[in-house]
Design a protein around this motif. Structure first.
Motif, mmCIF file in Angstrom:
data_model
loop_
_atom_site.group_PDB
_atom_site.id
_atom_site.type_symbol
_atom_site.label_atom_id
_atom_site.label_comp_id
_atom_site.label_asym_id
_atom_site.label_seq_id
_atom_site.Cartn_x
_atom_site.Cartn_y
_atom_site.Cartn_z
ATOM 1 N N ASP A 1 0.821 -1.217 0.000
ATOM 2 C CA ASP A 1 0.000 0.000 0.000
ATOM 3 C C ASP A 1 0.853 1.265 0.000
ATOM 4 O O ASP A 1 0.408 2.323 -0.405
ATOM 5 C CB ASP A 1 -0.933 0.017 1.206
ATOM 6 N N LYS B 1 -6.307 14.861 -3.862
ATOM 7 C CA LYS B 1 -6.131 14.057 -2.657
ATOM 8 C C LYS B 1 -7.470 13.978 -1.930
ATOM 9 O O LYS B 1 -8.180 14.961 -1.801
ATOM 10 C CB LYS B 1 -5.074 14.671 -1.752
ATOM 11 N N GLY B 2 -7.787 12.803 -1.481
ATOM 12 C CA GLY B 2 -9.027 12.602 -0.761
ATOM 13 C C GLY B 2 -10.206 12.253 -1.658
ATOM 14 O O GLY B 2 -11.249 11.842 -1.177
ATOM 15 N N ARG B 3 -10.073 12.415 -2.960
ATOM 16 C CA ARG B 3 -11.154 12.103 -3.887
ATOM 17 C C ARG B 3 -11.092 10.611 -4.223
ATOM 18 O O ARG B 3 -10.026 10.058 -4.433
ATOM 19 C CB ARG B 3 -11.024 12.923 -5.149
ATOM 20 N N VAL B 4 -12.254 9.990 -4.312
ATOM 21 C CA VAL B 4 -12.321 8.562 -4.583
ATOM 22 C C VAL B 4 -12.990 8.354 -5.939
ATOM 23 O O VAL B 4 -14.051 8.890 -6.213
ATOM 24 C CB VAL B 4 -13.112 7.831 -3.483
ATOM 25 N N SER C 1 -14.629 5.660 -8.676
ATOM 26 C CA SER C 1 -15.287 4.354 -8.711
ATOM 27 C C SER C 1 -15.000 3.697 -10.044
ATOM 28 O O SER C 1 -15.384 4.220 -11.092
ATOM 29 C CB SER C 1 -16.791 4.504 -8.523
ATOM 30 N N ASP D 1 -13.430 1.070 -5.267
ATOM 31 C CA ASP D 1 -13.154 2.476 -5.012
ATOM 32 C C ASP D 1 -11.644 2.673 -5.079
ATOM 33 O O ASP D 1 -10.895 1.992 -4.376
ATOM 34 C CB ASP D 1 -13.663 2.901 -3.636
ATOM 35 N N VAL D 2 -11.223 3.591 -5.929
ATOM 36 C CA VAL D 2 -9.795 3.836 -6.138
ATOM 37 C C VAL D 2 -9.475 5.245 -5.663
ATOM 38 O O VAL D 2 -10.102 6.213 -6.086
ATOM 39 C CB VAL D 2 -9.432 3.673 -7.635
ATOM 40 N N LYS D 3 -8.482 5.368 -4.783
ATOM 41 C CA LYS D 3 -8.106 6.667 -4.235
ATOM 42 C C LYS D 3 -7.056 7.362 -5.088
ATOM 43 O O LYS D 3 -7.128 8.556 -5.304
ATOM 44 C CB LYS D 3 -7.579 6.515 -2.813
ATOM 45 N N ASN D 4 -6.070 6.644 -5.534
ATOM 46 C CA ASN D 4 -4.968 7.253 -6.284
ATOM 47 C C ASN D 4 -4.829 6.583 -7.636
ATOM 48 O O ASN D 4 -4.771 5.362 -7.723
ATOM 49 C CB ASN D 4 -3.647 7.103 -5.538
#
Length: 144
Positions: free
Chosen positions: A15, A27-30, A32, A37-40
């Motif tokens: 990770d 940053k902080g946006r997710v 789909s 759910d993918v953060k980066n």
């Protein structure tokens, strides 16, 4: 963390894996993607990242140009607007140098650089004129 690649990856991804590439999104946006759910999302390939980066940088650049023209047109006798314009130009240059330089084409960099140099010269000249008029006022007040 998931890695989309043509090559098969053996083992589990850590990770904390840091990839050198263009970080897409905020940053902080997710995002789909299917049921996940993918953060980066990091785009490593320069060919894929170049159009996305180019669009983002040009939006920021157009916004900066509008802001700088407002500052240069303003009737500020103290020179604060000119100092702010110079600060914004330098800040934009540093962002481009540190974040986006390897993803942009040379032609785009040269175009932005030429226009920013012209605006920087205009701001420096106007700031110098304001400073000279201030010194002239001080000399006139002392001689009276």
């Amino acid at each position: 963390m998931y890695l989309v690649s043509k090559n098969k990856i053996n083992g589990k991804l850590d990770d904390n894996l840091e990839l050198d590439g263009f970080l897409m999104g905020q940053k902080g946006r997710v995002f789909s993607i299917g049921p996940y759910d993918v953060k980066n999302i990091v785009i490593i390939t320069k060919r894929l990242a170049q159009p996305i980066v180019s669009i983002q940088v040009m939006k920021k650049y157009d916004k900066l140009i509008k802001y700088l023209t407002e500052l240069l047109i303003s009737d500020d006798d103290t020179g604060d607007a000119m100092r702010e314009a110079l600060n914004q130009i330098e800040k934009f240059r540093l962002i481009i140098k540190n974040k986006y330089r390897k993803f942009l084409k040379q032609k785009e960099l040269e175009l932005m650089s030429k226009q920013l140099v012209k605006l920087q010269k205009a701001a420096n000249q106007r700031l110098l004129e304001i400073h000279e008029s201030y010194l002239e006022q001080l000399n006139n007040n002392r001689s009276k």
